[in-house]
Design a protein around this motif. Structure first.
Motif, PDB file in Angstrom:
ATOM      1  N   GLY A  12      73.656  36.134  49.263  1.00 24.84           N
ATOM      2  CA  GLY A  12      72.478  37.124  50.096  1.00 24.84           C
ATOM      3  C   GLY A  12      71.595  37.614  49.167  1.00 24.84           C
ATOM      4  O   GLY A  12      70.386  37.971  49.754  1.00 24.84           O
ATOM      5  N   ALA A  13      72.091  38.265  48.163  1.00 30.39           N
ATOM      6  CA  ALA A  13      71.192  39.174  47.379  1.00 30.39           C
ATOM      7  C   ALA A  13      70.251  38.259  46.551  1.00 30.39           C
ATOM      8  O   ALA A  13      68.898  38.680  46.498  1.00 30.39           O
ATOM      9  CB  ALA A  13      72.039  39.936  46.354  1.00 30.39           C
ATOM     10  N   PRO A  20      68.040  29.609  47.418  1.00 30.54           N
ATOM     11  CA  PRO A  20      68.661  28.767  48.528  1.00 30.54           C
ATOM     12  C   PRO A  20      70.017  29.244  48.834  1.00 30.54           C
ATOM     13  O   PRO A  20      70.786  29.564  47.715  1.00 30.54           O
ATOM     14  CB  PRO A  20      68.642  27.402  48.256  1.00 30.54           C
ATOM     15  N   THR A  21      70.391  29.466  50.117  1.00 27.92           N
ATOM     16  CA  THR A  21      71.812  29.663  50.339  1.00 27.92           C
ATOM     17  C   THR A  21      72.418  28.955  51.619  1.00 27.92           C
ATOM     18  O   THR A  21      71.314  28.210  52.354  1.00 27.92           O
ATOM     19  CB  THR A  21      71.964  31.179  50.879  1.00 27.92           C
ATOM     20  N   PHE A 170      79.076  36.744  42.366  1.00 27.21           N
ATOM     21  CA  PHE A 170      79.727  35.346  42.645  1.00 27.21           C
ATOM     22  C   PHE A 170      78.653  34.460  42.312  1.00 27.21           C
ATOM     23  O   PHE A 170      78.875  33.008  42.776  1.00 27.21           O
ATOM     24  CB  PHE A 170      80.308  35.476  43.917  1.00 27.21           C
ATOM     25  N   ASN A 171      77.315  34.644  41.998  1.00 29.13           N
ATOM     26  CA  ASN A 171      76.413  33.629  42.136  1.00 29.13           C
ATOM     27  C   ASN A 171      76.219  33.061  40.445  1.00 29.13           C
ATOM     28  O   ASN A 171      76.376  33.722  39.420  1.00 29.13           O
ATOM     29  CB  ASN A 171      74.912  34.321  42.241  1.00 29.13           C
ATOM     30  N   GLY A 269      74.892  41.255  49.963  1.00 31.55           N
ATOM     31  CA  GLY A 269      74.610  39.731  50.426  1.00 31.55           C
ATOM     32  C   GLY A 269      75.962  39.119  49.862  1.00 31.55           C
ATOM     33  O   GLY A 269      75.776  37.858  49.811  1.00 31.55           O
ATOM     34  N   PHE A 270      77.041  39.642  50.279  1.00 32.58           N
ATOM     35  CA  PHE A 270      78.281  39.258  50.197  1.00 32.58           C
ATOM     36  C   PHE A 270      78.986  38.463  51.451  1.00 32.58           C
ATOM     37  O   PHE A 270      78.921  39.359  52.184  1.00 32.58           O
ATOM     38  CB  PHE A 270      79.455  40.252  49.339  1.00 32.58           C
TER      39      PHE A 270
END
Length: 349
Positions: A12-13, A20-21, A170-171, A269-270
């Motif tokens: 989300g961050a 894209p998510t 985590f990205n 954004g987690f």
């Protein structure tokens, strides 16, 4: 900003930089993996760079993969993305089957490199050395944080403030590294060599599941490099599925040290998937000491958020009954709302 602060960063961050998510990422992977051949096995549709990557992708024994065989795997990936919670989950279900991990990681790397190329952080290094234009940036959490880090500070004080921050992401993307390299270079008018040395010394980032590789001012051509099959293969090789990420003990241990050592922990954004929370949890018999915990919970249901709270409270903090401050806002707004708290080193939690 001298209080030790650890940021745990999720997809989300990066969405604030138009990455894209969720379903959008799944849709992109479906398109990338839409590879088709004619009756003679010749490519007739699909992503050309992925085809070229199949042709040069080495196996562990040094041999080459059969590109048509990998294309058939890609077709299976495309057909099942609509059923899978994520590409990582789907790859994990095919763990140990030849070609699946390779195809999935190439598709992920292809999607992320395209997103890097489309983001405001990308610039054409062949035509300018000025970096991206920060004047046209959308509001985002890194810009908000940078404003805090440079308020009433010269370069030396900024370095102290930056060193007080640790980033656990985590990205797979390199948004954090690219932003700081280019913003520091522009703001303080430094050379590439000076910025690279500053970031090497003061910028701390751990990619829990690996990343696409190093970026720096000197290597700015690698951010968003989506036209080179060899680089795509190299970038994909650095990606880990969530099962593989658990076994990267050195990076996980470092991330846990940063959580244990910080005064403020901020989730941005987690998605608070239990698996990801537990990967970073304390070792058996240990617990993290109490600090201030902030986080975004934009779009989360009350049930899911309560599960996240329970895991954190009981598995991270030993049942300590104190508030975990989650706000239903985006990452940038959370940083903005707490800007004075983050900028004042003498505040007590």
């Amino acid at each position: 900003m001298q209080r030790k602060t650890t940021f745990i960063v999720g997809a989300g961050a990066s969405a604030e930089f138009k990455f894209p998510t969720g379903r959008k990422l799944v849709s992109e992977i479906e398109q990338i993996c839409d590879l088709r051949t004619d009756d003679f096995g010749r490519p007739i549709s699909g992503d050309g760079l992925l085809w070229r990557a199949f042709e040069i992708l080495p196996q562990s024994d040094g041999k080459r993969w059969n590109p048509n065989g990998l294309a058939r795997v890609a077709t299976k990936v495309r057909q099942n993305m609509g059923l899978a919670p994520s590409i990582d989950n789907f790859l994990d279900s095919r763990r140990g089957q030849e070609g699946w991990s390779e195809v999935g990681k190439l598709a992920i790397a292809r999607s992320i490199l395209d997103a890097e190329r489309s983001s405001e952080l990308w610039f054409d290094f062949r035509h300018t050395n000025d970096g991206p234009s920060f004047a046209r940036f959308p509001e985002n959490w890194l810009t908000e944080l940078f404003r805090i880090l440079v308020t009433r500070k010269d370069k030396e004080d900024f370095c102290i403030a930056l060193a007080s921050c640790r980033f656990i992401t985590f990205n797979y993307d390199r948004v954090i590294e690219q932003f700081f390299h280019q913003s520091i270079k522009s703001y303080f008018d430094l050379s590439d060599m000076e910025v690279d040395e500053l970031c090497r010394t003061h910028l701390s980032v751990v990619h829990v599941y690996g990343g696409l590789g190093e970026v720096s001012c000197h290597k700015s051509r690698y951010f968003g490099r989506n036209d080179d099959a060899q680089y795509l293969v190299e970038a994909a090789s650095k990606i880990k599925t969530f099962t593989e990420g658990v076994h990267d003990s050195e990076q996980i241990a470092l991330a846990k040290d940063w959580i244990r050592d910080c005064k403020t922990l901020i989730f941005l954004g987690f998605s608070f998937l239990p698996l990801n929370i537990r990967i970073l949890g304390p070792n058996k018999g240990d617990r993290y000491s109490k600090g201030r915990v902030l986080g975004t919970s934009f779009g989360m249901s009350a049930d899911n958020l309560q599960i996240a709270r329970n895991i954190l409270r009981h598995e991270w903090y030993g049942g300590a009954d104190y508030d975990l401050e989650f706000h239903e806002v985006g990452a940038g707004e959370l940083i903005w709302r707490h800007s004075m708290f983050l900028s004042e080193a003498d505040l007590r939690n």
